[in-house]
Write an enzyme that holds these catalytic residues in place. Structure first.
Site, PDB file in Angstrom:
ATOM      1  N   ASP A 101       0.856  10.237  -3.991  1.00  0.00           N
ATOM      2  CA  ASP A 101      -0.326   9.403  -4.143  1.00  0.00           C
ATOM      3  C   ASP A 101      -1.430  10.253  -4.770  1.00  0.00           C
ATOM      4  O   ASP A 101      -1.461  11.476  -4.590  1.00  0.00           O
ATOM      5  CB  ASP A 101      -0.760   8.881  -2.773  1.00  0.00           C
ATOM      6  CG  ASP A 101      -2.069   8.122  -2.845  1.00  0.00           C
ATOM      7  OD1 ASP A 101      -2.172   7.211  -3.683  1.00  0.00           O
ATOM      8  OD2 ASP A 101      -2.990   8.451  -2.073  1.00  0.00           O
ATOM      9  N   ASP A 143      -1.935   9.313   2.031  1.00  0.00           N
ATOM     10  CA  ASP A 143      -2.873   9.479   3.146  1.00  0.00           C
ATOM     11  C   ASP A 143      -3.568   8.202   3.547  1.00  0.00           C
ATOM     12  O   ASP A 143      -4.260   8.167   4.560  1.00  0.00           O
ATOM     13  CB  ASP A 143      -3.942  10.518   2.774  1.00  0.00           C
ATOM     14  CG  ASP A 143      -4.966   9.966   1.789  1.00  0.00           C
ATOM     15  OD1 ASP A 143      -4.550   9.265   0.842  1.00  0.00           O
ATOM     16  OD2 ASP A 143      -6.168  10.217   1.980  1.00  0.00           O
ATOM     17  N   ASP A 200      -0.849   3.304   1.728  1.00  0.00           N
ATOM     18  CA  ASP A 200       0.384   4.063   1.534  1.00  0.00           C
ATOM     19  C   ASP A 200       1.407   3.825   2.643  1.00  0.00           C
ATOM     20  O   ASP A 200       2.562   4.246   2.504  1.00  0.00           O
ATOM     21  CB  ASP A 200       0.077   5.566   1.474  1.00  0.00           C
ATOM     22  CG  ASP A 200      -0.823   5.931   0.308  1.00  0.00           C
ATOM     23  OD1 ASP A 200      -0.628   5.351  -0.776  1.00  0.00           O
ATOM     24  OD2 ASP A 200      -1.722   6.771   0.489  1.00  0.00           O
TER      25      ASP A 200
END
Length: 712
Positions: free
Chosen positions: A408, A609, A613
């Site tokens: 990410d 995080d 996600d």
């Protein structure tokens, strides 16, 4: 269910029911999901599971999504482990240090009776689940690891009791107790590692609004969110969460949509824009017409994605269980053949019994039971020292086969907050400090994250802010205020234009250049002209490029995925060395991308995080969460990095891989020891006492090998 192979047996039993198209049993969640045709009675499914030796009940509609209370299961195991360890420790000490018994005034007979008293509760209370499981498997003509545990421990205990009551001297009560205690240790650590996703789902549900303010005939009425229907008009005040998905019909504001996109910058909303349930209204008052409610909202879809991802991740069957499926019947057959051979050749029941018991003791899975938990304990302990929290043996197994890592962007490769990167002046007589000082002074009255970042940037440069009069804001465009009698405007170029401030061509070109670099640009002007620009971006984390380089060096494919726009994503990807960048992706898209890679046969890790996600972390074969991120992401992950240091990502994967190698080494030596020693015992070359000593040596060697992980 006591192991992953149990889930496979229930699955097989359910699949045999006529009319069942597909059955999946989730060992971690204690839940079975069955697809079946009309005419199948759910009671038939329950009966099939019961015939296989397992209890099962149908969930009521809307009932809990998880079938087992993992906390209660772990507490039960811990209690049995503690009691078993307390009773076993003195037996082991007296066995290896018989002089202790003499010092306490105990002869061999008294120590043998003490062994019976202390080992009986361990065998029949602490080890009851193994005995019960073995009997249940026996009824169905099956064996598993529990069978070997039960046969080995009962053989040692039963032979010792028979020897004690018949006046013999060969007793192995400590062996029986040690078998149960060591296996319980492994089961306890396994129990602590399962069932995490239920906590993630609970946290996701908590993100939703519980009440909504409904506008009815001009009056505002507070109602439970469950009563909101499509078409209702809702009022969203500053600081409130949006209750349902809908469209803005009146008002303007900025909404924090980081739970969906992961991006720190709020999204401006005006009439006609779509809003999503669970997002946070930061500034103005909005009136929203509800379009999707209940299970149809974006937040509910994220919850469902986490559930589906957890349900689609098949549990990895333990290597020891797989081998034991063949090993256990062979050992039992060898023990029976040993008994028959010695009895027929010597005519001595005692010799036959001793030889066969030696086979069972030497084959008893003490080292097997230690192989995985000791490596997991050592690897997990070393990980904790490194700031890497690893959950359970399956994590190590999956990490060893890893092909690809998806990172990410926001909060993982970047810091997840806006910072001032550039201050540009528009005239030769204006300084960058003056541009930033005036911008920060006006923005000091704003709660917008960009405004707070500008104020923080001025503070980092030691600039002193000045008082502002007549502060005002235009939601989604910028702010203005009077400093020393002069109006200062801070915001988008359009706002400066509307308030009569002109921009030079050089300043326009510089703004375009900064935007092409993926930065957010804010114009600052007074006295009829734009006097400068303040550029902000989400700063790349220190170590991000090294982390990507280390992952590539380990032979792992690396990609970046983000909800941010393509320009910003490409800039960040280029700075950290990632060629494959996927931008503008919402939670469902992240899951789809992981599924696509998995369909190609790849073992995929996801690092993130944010709340957005969580579905991807759960769908991935290995979920790695940044510990400074959202609790939901941490709950849904397999590995948690306590710090936000990206270099911990390859370190965590490297540690997990080395731990897996140690587990495989331990299992190999444990099985090799059994394979080599069983024939010796069968031919009478090993007495039960020597077999017990050899078994202890095997256990010590396994522990010593696992302790090497402390130096990773």
């Amino acid at each position: 269910m006591t192991c992953a192979s149990c889930a496979m047996r229930v699955e097989k039993a359910l699949s045999k029911v006529p009319g069942v198209d597909d059955a999946f049993v989730n060992y971690a969640g204690g839940q079975a999901v069955v697809s079946y045709r009309d005419g199948v009675d759910p009671d038939d499914l329950v009966a099939a599971a019961q015939r296989a030796g397992y209890g099962m009940q149908a969930l009521d509609p809307g009932g809990s999504a998880w079938g087992r209370d993992d906390d209660a299961h772990a507490r039960s195991l811990r209690t049995r482990l503690i009691v078993s360890a307390v009773l076993t420790t003195p037996l082991v000490l007296l066995h290896f240090l018989p002089q202790l018994g003499g010092a306490l005034g105990m002869d061999h007979t008294r120590m043998a009776w003490l062994g019976l008293v202390l080992s009986a509760p361990v065998q029949f209370w602490a080890g009851w689940t193994f005995l019960r499981s073995a009997v249940a498997r026996l009824r169905h003509g099956q064996t598993n690891m529990d069978t070997l545990i039960a046969v080995g421990s009962l053989s040692a205990f039963g032979f010792s009791a028979w020897s004690l009551f018949t006046g013999g001297h060969a007793v192995y009560f400590e062996t029986a107790a040690a078998i149960i205690t060591l296996i319980l240790l492994g089961k306890y650590f396994e129990a602590r590692a399962v069932g995490r996703t239920s906590g993630a789902i609970a946290r996701l549900v908590e993100m939703g609004a519980k009440q909504a303010t409904q506008l009815v005939n001009g009056e505002e009425i507070t109602v439970p969110v469950e009563r909101v229907m499509p078409g209702d008009i809702l009022v969203i005040r500053p600081g409130e969460r949006v209750a349902v998905d809908g469209t803005v019909v009146s008002g303007a504001s900025a909404l924090d949509e980081s739970m969906l996109t992961g991006e720190p910058v709020p999204v401006d909303k005006v009439a006609g824009d779509e809003v999503f349930g669970g997002t946070l209204n930061q500034q103005g008052r909005l009136e929203v017409v509800a379009s999707r409610v209940g299970a149809a909202t974006a937040l509910s879809q994220i919850v469902e994605l986490v559930k589906q991802a957890q349900g689609s991740k098949a549990p990895i069957q333990r290597l020891a269980d797989r081998v034991a499926g063949v090993f256990v019947p062979v050992v039992l057959a060898v023990a029976a053949a040993t008994f028959a051979g010695w009895y027929l050749s010597s005519g001595s029941l005692e010799k036959a019994l001793i030889a066969s018991i030696a086979v069972l003791i030497i084959a008893c899975p003490c080292a097997m039971g230690l192989a995985t938990p000791t490596a997991i304990m050592a690897g997990s302990g070393r990980g904790a020292e490194m700031g890497v929290l690893i959950r359970g043996g399956e994590v190590f197994e999956r990490s060893g086969k890893l092909d690809a890592v998806i990172l990410d962007k926001t909060g993982t490769l970047t810091e997840g907050r806006m910072t001032v990167t550039d201050v540009v002046t528009g005239t030769p007589t204006t300084t960058s400090d003056e541009v930033l000082r005036r911008a920060a002074s006006v923005e000091s009255g704003s709660e917008h994250p960009i405004g707070r970042a500008i104020v923080a940037g001025a503070g980092e440069r030691g600039l002193e802010l000045v008082p502002v009069d007549g502060f005002g804001s235009s939601t989604g465009f910028g702010v203005h205020g009077v400093i020393d009698g002069v109006e200062v405007v801070v915001g988008k170029a359009l706002m400066l234009q509307e308030r009569g401030l002109s921009r030079s061509e050089d300043l326009k070109a510089r703004a375009r250049q900064l935007q092409e670099e993926g930065k957010t640009v804010v114009a600052v002007g007074w006295d009829g002209h734009a006097m400068g620009l303040v550029a902000l971006s989400d700063r790349i984390r220190a170590g991000a490029a090294k982390a990507v380089s280390d992952l590539k060096a380990a032979g792992i494919e690396v990609a970046m995925i983000t909800g941010d726009n393509k320009v910003v994503a490409q800039v960040v990807g280029g700075q950290v060395g990632i060629d494959r960048v996927i931008a503008g992706v919402l939670p469902g898209g992240k899951v789809d991308e992981i599924r696509r890679l998995q369909a190609e046969g790849k073992i995929v890790a996801m690092v993130g995080d944010g709340i957005n996600d969580a579905p991807a972390l759960t769908q991935a074969d290995l979920g790695i969460a940044i510990g400074t991120g959202a609790d939901v992401a941490i709950e849904a992950s397999d590995i948690t990095l306590v710090s936000a240091d990206p270099t911990r990502i390859p370190a965590a994967i490297g540690l997990a891989r080395k731990t897996l190698r140690v587990i495989h080494q331990n299992l190999f030596w444990a099985f090799a020891y059994n394979v080599a020693a069983v024939p010796l015992a069968a031919f009478g070359k090993l007495s039960p006492s020597i077999a017990a000593g050899a078994m202890a040596f095997s256990s010590v060697s396994v522990v010593a090998n696992a302790l090497r992980l402390r130096h990773f």
